[in-house]
Design a protein around this motif. Structure first.
Motif, PDB file in Angstrom:
ATOM      1  N   UNK A   1       5.415  10.281  -5.210  1.00  0.00           N
ATOM      2  CA  UNK A   1       4.641   9.908  -4.020  1.00  0.00           C
ATOM      3  C   UNK A   1       3.823   8.670  -4.387  1.00  0.00           C
ATOM      4  N   UNK A   2       3.910   7.640  -3.564  1.00  0.00           N
ATOM      5  CA  UNK A   2       3.267   6.365  -3.896  1.00  0.00           C
ATOM      6  C   UNK A   2       2.591   5.783  -2.651  1.00  0.00           C
ATOM      7  N   UNK A   3       1.938   4.621  -2.839  1.00  0.00           N
ATOM      8  CA  UNK A   3       1.408   3.855  -1.718  1.00  0.00           C
ATOM      9  C   UNK A   3       2.075   2.481  -1.721  1.00  0.00           C
ATOM     10  N   UNK A   4       2.517   2.042  -0.546  1.00  0.00           N
ATOM     11  CA  UNK A   4       3.057   0.692  -0.414  1.00  0.00           C
ATOM     12  C   UNK A   4       2.025  -0.168   0.301  1.00  0.00           C
ATOM     13  N   UNK A   5       1.858  -1.406  -0.202  1.00  0.00           N
ATOM     14  CA  UNK A   5       0.940  -2.326   0.461  1.00  0.00           C
ATOM     15  C   UNK A   5       1.708  -3.530   0.988  1.00  0.00           C
ATOM     16  N   UNK A   6       1.504  -3.827   2.264  1.00  0.00           N
ATOM     17  CA  UNK A   6       2.169  -4.949   2.940  1.00  0.00           C
ATOM     18  C   UNK A   6       1.130  -6.057   3.155  1.00  0.00           C
TER      19      UNK A   6
ATOM     20  N   UNK B   1      -9.291  -0.180  -2.640  1.00  0.00           N
ATOM     21  CA  UNK B   1     -10.348  -0.391  -1.635  1.00  0.00           C
ATOM     22  C   UNK B   1     -10.466  -1.860  -1.212  1.00  0.00           C
ATOM     23  N   UNK B   2      -9.920  -2.782  -2.049  1.00  0.00           N
ATOM     24  CA  UNK B   2     -10.010  -4.209  -1.731  1.00  0.00           C
ATOM     25  C   UNK B   2      -8.890  -4.653  -0.772  1.00  0.00           C
ATOM     26  N   UNK B   3      -8.002  -3.734  -0.396  1.00  0.00           N
ATOM     27  CA  UNK B   3      -6.839  -4.083   0.436  1.00  0.00           C
ATOM     28  C   UNK B   3      -7.051  -3.651   1.884  1.00  0.00           C
ATOM     29  N   UNK B   4      -6.349  -4.336   2.804  1.00  0.00           N
ATOM     30  CA  UNK B   4      -6.427  -3.983   4.238  1.00  0.00           C
ATOM     31  C   UNK B   4      -5.858  -2.582   4.435  1.00  0.00           C
ATOM     32  N   UNK B   5      -6.720  -1.644   4.844  1.00  0.00           N
ATOM     33  CA  UNK B   5      -6.345  -0.221   4.891  1.00  0.00           C
ATOM     34  C   UNK B   5      -5.146   0.041   5.803  1.00  0.00           C
ATOM     35  N   UNK B   6      -5.034  -0.701   6.927  1.00  0.00           N
ATOM     36  CA  UNK B   6      -3.939  -0.431   7.874  1.00  0.00           C
ATOM     37  C   UNK B   6      -2.576  -0.775   7.273  1.00  0.00           C
ATOM     38  N   UNK B   7      -2.560  -1.664   6.269  1.00  0.00           N
ATOM     39  CA  UNK B   7      -1.287  -2.099   5.666  1.00  0.00           C
ATOM     40  C   UNK B   7      -0.943  -1.327   4.403  1.00  0.00           C
ATOM     41  N   UNK B   8      -1.698  -0.262   4.129  1.00  0.00           N
ATOM     42  CA  UNK B   8      -1.468   0.583   2.951  1.00  0.00           C
ATOM     43  C   UNK B   8      -0.857   1.887   3.444  1.00  0.00           C
TER      44      UNK B   8
END
Length: 361
Positions: free
Chosen positions: A341-346, A289-296
């Motif tokens: 299945x994972x989430x990548x954060x940029x 939740x602390x990360x920019x949602x569009x980049x997740x």
């Protein structure tokens, strides 16, 4: 000021083909410079113009304040080591090393002393009476190296000297070449297409493309701050996305990223680049939740490749392949595997942004 080497608008043309196009560079005495670039970019041509084996079409090679374009190779006092070792097969190791010294009419005692010094430098004293055919490739290249160093050249030029050797010997020999350079405080110019080699040994790297110097800088600066998408692609590995930037948002074909590099222009076509180690990997359900949602972005691990200290994941993001590198220990602890299945954060600050000049990637 030391005995610097300067390239001034150096140009080489073959008929209508421009192989080297007005390049400029100042090389300090005792500096280790690597010319890095793909095949056919003009690296070896620059080297051959410096040594005098290739004539200069325009511009100057300036050494110690004097233009040396007209000097034949023998008068330039530069040493050169070629890709093929070019050792004399009918001469022993010590005879090969002594050859250049005999040509310079040195006395026998001085030659013997210098040959001993050179053999000690590369740890081949016990091999002095052997012929090249009796040596391994790595040993032959060491002999070629000290044969070029024996006459104490002002500058040593090396043209892909390790490309014929296997990977492990290459790594060991490049460390030795760096050690020689530091011990002898020699100016060395080294041509390679191997980015790892260039980054590991050079004080400064000159990245070449199509006869031009695209970027000149310390290895860490070239890796962290590549000046163009070509450099970002050629030096290290990068993931690329094409899109339209509107302020700090970049809209690609499939998604929209937030980027930290500000822009004065409201709308422009750009290429985004991001290094694999900058992309963070999360399991589904982990707190983000602390990360920019569009980049997740969700994805699936398609391929897992062990690279030793790191593990490379090829992740499928809705048909788009992305490479992410994570530390092996982290990979083990978090138990990632193919098919997860994972989430990548940029991270927005990790994107490099370049104008899109329709360059083929």
């Amino acid at each position: 000021m030391g005995r610097n080497l300067r390239l001034e608008n150096l140009t080489k043309r073959y008929g209508t083909l421009t192989a080297v196009d007005r390049v400029n560079l100042e090389i300090e005495e005792g500096e280790f410079i690597c010319f890095l670039g793909p095949s056919g970019c003009g690296k070896t041509t620059v080297l051959r113009m410096i040594t005098g084996f290739e004539t200069v079409t325009e511009g100057n090679v300036i050494f110690d304040g004097k233009v040396i374009n007209h000097l034949i190779p023998q008068k330039r006092e530069f040493g050169i080591v070629f890709q093929s070792y070019a050792l004399f097969p009918n001469m022993t190791v010590e005879e090969n090393i002594a050859f250049g010294l005999r040509m310079r009419k040195m006395n026998k005692q001085a030659i013997a002393r210098r040959v001993d010094e050179m053999l000690d430098l590369v740890g081949l004293r016990d091999w002095r009476k052997l012929y090249p055919a009796q040596l391994s490739g790595g040993q032959q290249q060491r002999v070629a190296l000290v044969r070029a160093l024996a006459p104490d050249p002002q500058v040593l030029l090396l043209d892909e000297p390790l490309s014929a050797l296997d990977a492990k010997i290459r790594v060991r020999l490049r460390a030795e070449i760096k050690r020689f350079q530091q011990e002898l405080k020699k100016t060395m110019i080294y041509v390679t297409h191997d980015q790892e080699e260039a980054l590991s040994i050079a004080d400064r790297v000159v990245v070449m493309e199509k006869g031009q110097f695209r970027q000149v800088g310390r290895p860490i600066d070239i890796y962290k701050c590549p000046s163009s998408n070509f450099v970002a692609d050629f030096v290290g590995t990068s993931n690329f996305f094409k899109g339209l930037r509107i302020n700090d948002h970049v809209k690609t074909e499939r998604r929209e990223f937030v980027v930290a590099q500000g822009s004065h222009s409201v709308r422009e076509k750009v290429i985004l680049a991001i290094r694999p180690e900058k992309i963070e990997v999360f399991r589904l359900g982990e707190p983000t939740h602390h990360l920019a949602a569009s980049n997740l972005i969700p994805g699936r691990i398609d391929v897992v490749t062990f690279l030793g200290a790191a593990v490379r994941l090829v992740v499928n993001m809705d048909g788009e392949e992305v490479i992410s590198d994570i530390i092996e220990k982290t990979f083990e602890q978090r138990g990632f595997k193919q098919g997860d299945e994972i989430l990548l954060y940029f991270p927005p600050e990790s994107f490099l942004v370049y104008p899109d000049e329709e360059v083929e990637l």
